[in-house]
Design a protein around this motif. Sequence first.
Motif, PDB file in Angstrom:
ATOM      1  N   ARG A 179       0.832  -1.207   0.000  1.00 54.30           N
ATOM      2  CA  ARG A 179       0.000   0.000   0.000  1.00 54.30           C
ATOM      3  C   ARG A 179       0.866   1.257   0.000  1.00 54.30           C
ATOM      4  O   ARG A 179       0.509   2.261  -0.633  1.00 54.30           O
ATOM      5  N   TRP A 180       1.999   1.233   0.749  1.00 51.89           N
ATOM      6  CA  TRP A 180       2.927   2.368   0.676  1.00 51.89           C
ATOM      7  C   TRP A 180       3.294   2.653  -0.775  1.00 51.89           C
ATOM      8  O   TRP A 180       3.354   3.807  -1.199  1.00 51.89           O
TER       9      TRP A 180
ATOM     10  N   ASP B 158       9.875  12.572  -0.696  1.00 51.22           N
ATOM     11  CA  ASP B 158       9.529  11.736  -1.847  1.00 51.22           C
ATOM     12  C   ASP B 158       9.945  10.295  -1.584  1.00 51.22           C
ATOM     13  O   ASP B 158      10.381   9.949  -0.487  1.00 51.22           O
ATOM     14  N   GLU B 159       9.810   9.446  -2.610  1.00 48.69           N
ATOM     15  CA  GLU B 159      10.088   8.021  -2.405  1.00 48.69           C
ATOM     16  C   GLU B 159      11.563   7.730  -2.147  1.00 48.69           C
ATOM     17  O   GLU B 159      11.917   6.636  -1.715  1.00 48.69           O
TER      18      GLU B 159
ATOM     19  N   GLY C 140       1.729   6.075  -3.522  1.00 47.30           N
ATOM     20  CA  GLY C 140       2.560   6.596  -4.600  1.00 47.30           C
ATOM     21  C   GLY C 140       4.042   6.618  -4.332  1.00 47.30           C
ATOM     22  O   GLY C 140       4.716   7.603  -4.657  1.00 47.30           O
ATOM     23  N   ASN C 141       4.565   5.523  -3.775  1.00 51.06           N
ATOM     24  CA  ASN C 141       5.992   5.453  -3.452  1.00 51.06           C
ATOM     25  C   ASN C 141       6.630   4.229  -4.110  1.00 51.06           C
ATOM     26  O   ASN C 141       6.801   3.180  -3.464  1.00 51.06           O
ATOM     27  N   PRO C 142       6.962   4.326  -5.400  1.00 50.00           N
ATOM     28  CA  PRO C 142       7.584   3.184  -6.073  1.00 50.00           C
ATOM     29  C   PRO C 142       8.871   2.765  -5.376  1.00 50.00           C
ATOM     30  O   PRO C 142       9.637   3.602  -4.893  1.00 50.00           O
ATOM     31  N   GLY C 143       9.086   1.454  -5.314  1.00 52.21           N
ATOM     32  CA  GLY C 143      10.279   0.923  -4.669  1.00 52.21           C
ATOM     33  C   GLY C 143      10.048   0.447  -3.249  1.00 52.21           C
ATOM     34  O   GLY C 143      10.951  -0.115  -2.624  1.00 52.21           O
ATOM     35  N   TRP C 144       8.821   0.652  -2.712  1.00 52.37           N
ATOM     36  CA  TRP C 144       8.553   0.327  -1.309  1.00 52.37           C
ATOM     37  C   TRP C 144       7.565  -0.818  -1.137  1.00 52.37           C
ATOM     38  O   TRP C 144       6.997  -0.988  -0.047  1.00 52.37           O
TER      39      TRP C 144
ATOM     40  N   GLU D 201      18.044   1.180   6.388  1.00 52.28           N
ATOM     41  CA  GLU D 201      18.894   0.373   5.500  1.00 52.28           C
ATOM     42  C   GLU D 201      18.661   0.754   4.042  1.00 52.28           C
ATOM     43  O   GLU D 201      19.611   0.949   3.272  1.00 52.28           O
ATOM     44  N   LYS D 202      17.411   0.868   3.671  1.00 53.05           N
ATOM     45  CA  LYS D 202      17.083   1.217   2.286  1.00 53.05           C
ATOM     46  C   LYS D 202      17.507   2.655   1.978  1.00 53.05           C
ATOM     47  O   LYS D 202      18.049   2.941   0.898  1.00 53.05           O
ATOM     48  N   GLY D 203      17.290   3.554   2.931  1.00 57.19           N
ATOM     49  CA  GLY D 203      17.695   4.942   2.739  1.00 57.19           C
ATOM     50  C   GLY D 203      19.193   5.075   2.551  1.00 57.19           C
ATOM     51  O   GLY D 203      19.668   5.854   1.704  1.00 57.19           O
TER      52      GLY D 203
END
Length: 650
Positions: free
Chosen positions: A147-148, A597-598, A153-157, A633-635
């Motif tokens: 859903r994120w 943003d994403e 609207g957050n591609p990659g999550w 970690e992703k950031g």
Amino acid sequence: MDRDTTKIITAVTIGLGLATMAYRASQPPKKPNRGTWRSKKDAGDYDYVIIGGGTAGCVLASRLSEDPSVSVLLLEAGDDHDDSFSVKTPMMAASMFESAWDWKLRSEPQVHANNRSLKQVRGKMLGGCSSLNGMLYTRGPRSDFDRWADEFGNPGWSYEEVLPYFKKSESFHDPSLPIDHPQGPKTSRVHDPEYDTFESEYHGTKGPWNISYQHLFGACKGFIRANEAEGVPRNLDINGKSSMGVFRHQLFNQPNAVRHSLSSAYLGKNKNLPKTEDRPNLRIVLKSKVDKVLIGQSKSVQTAYGVQFKDENNVRHEVYIKREVILSAGVFHSPPILLASGIGHSIHETIPVINPLPGVGRNLTDHMGVGIVYKCPLTCDTVQQAVAPWKLPGHLYNYFRYGTGIMSSVVMEAASYVRLEDIAPEFVAREKANGTWKEMASGPEAPHIELIFAPSSYKTEVLDHTPNYRDNNYTIIPVLLNPASRGSVTATVTLKKDTRANIDCLYIEPSLDPNVLSDEFDIRVMKEAIKFARRVGKRMQQDPEMAGIEVFPSEVTVPDDDEEALEKFIREHFASFFHPTGTCAMGPATNPMAVVDERLRVHGMDRLRVIDGSVMPKVVAGHTCAATVMIAEKGADMIREEYGDYIHEE
């Protein structure tokens, strides 16, 4: 002096002596890359300045400084308490609440909760909340992350895209392994195949953060049995394929039964990370309170160029960046720092607004609940059954010698996740027929309600528990996982004289309004959650090993069929379980409430990101520490990708 009093004084004296000896023996060598501000050595430019050494900040500092050519400064308002007895020992978590190691935050009076000011425990030390929370490791359901990505609207999550980061952070320890195995336990706990279950394909084993099982009270097993009797299926791994059912909590504890805070995992000695304790390119400045991000204009874009902060002596300093400022001060402190920097709404006439993002501090969401307390026989295996003061020396000996016993417990060792369609189908049908139903869960396999089980007495708030060894209790706590109510965080500004510089300075502190129960749907859902919790309680009453009878609020005082009494009880006792999120929500620029943003960059800004639990656009239907680590970690990987830095392979 009577015999009981003598026993208590003697036992406590011996216990404190043992604890002091153990604490002194555990003191490590001084860590060379951390300490308070040193003007001559620390002043200068850094590639990255990270604001906040909490859960996310520790991960970021570790990962970004893996490249020895990159300089990182981590600013933490608290001190380093990683090696203290209270931080290291799981049972001692609550002793740190409202201490000097906690921010001691309180909400504004809550209009819909009898004007009560609610406690909000937040760690004020290196490691942040991971150094004083309940150590419960639950990631949240798959559909929350989908859903994120999709709805928000957050591609990659999406779940498939974030799962590798959950696994990257994790060093899962199979509890069935022998003590001499590298991934095996380093305690004398006995493997219990019925409850030590997991799905290995969903776990990592080469990350820095230790995850496994530890202590399990007999009463927690009774809670699991009662849920199964009530039709709730057993979940063998709440972080595996399914996020529904009754389960035993996985914990972030080291193999020797010591808490594994994010500071000890990512900034301490760790075989799964390149050397972290004395990296010359990483400086950790403690007792440093950030005032604001320094912002200028570059090529018509508002650009961060440094940070202003106060050291332990309340002297102001500025540090400057070559690359980015990363704000990781947490859900309650990241928004005030943005507001003090002119990002968001106006908080004082002397602070010009340079980027009026309306979402800064909005969308505050938290998990809230109430406790239903049962009195049970003294034979029931609970915390209170074990807390007689004369038993303390034995507990300490077992913990320090064998890594077992009550001191290795986090107390809340079992829980269940359920949906309203399964526990209250008539309620759901009625709400839909009335047009008042709100589907707040992210999907059909995501829970609406959590029942947390505590083998102890918890009443008004999580902090208000007073175990009495002459009594015996356990508590079932229904928690609202997807509240419809939304709150906010802003900042209060006071003017104080700086006597050294002889000037007036602004001091900015967070102001919290979780706005709990402002949406009536939350009240109606909580009523059904309480009724279900009581049905589980009845099942436990029928279990000869449990046999508890409700004493708070009691079915006489608050009957299930008295809607008015139920609502009154909820408004009087509804309390936070300390999972706030969402105040710098992630989303596209077309969403007016989105702050980043994403890729976690602040909208309308250059060289400034927010990376912590505040960026979650929707709170996960689980405990939030694991998801915050994943975000960090992703950031970190996003940042290193953009600058072409070395990425540590797992």
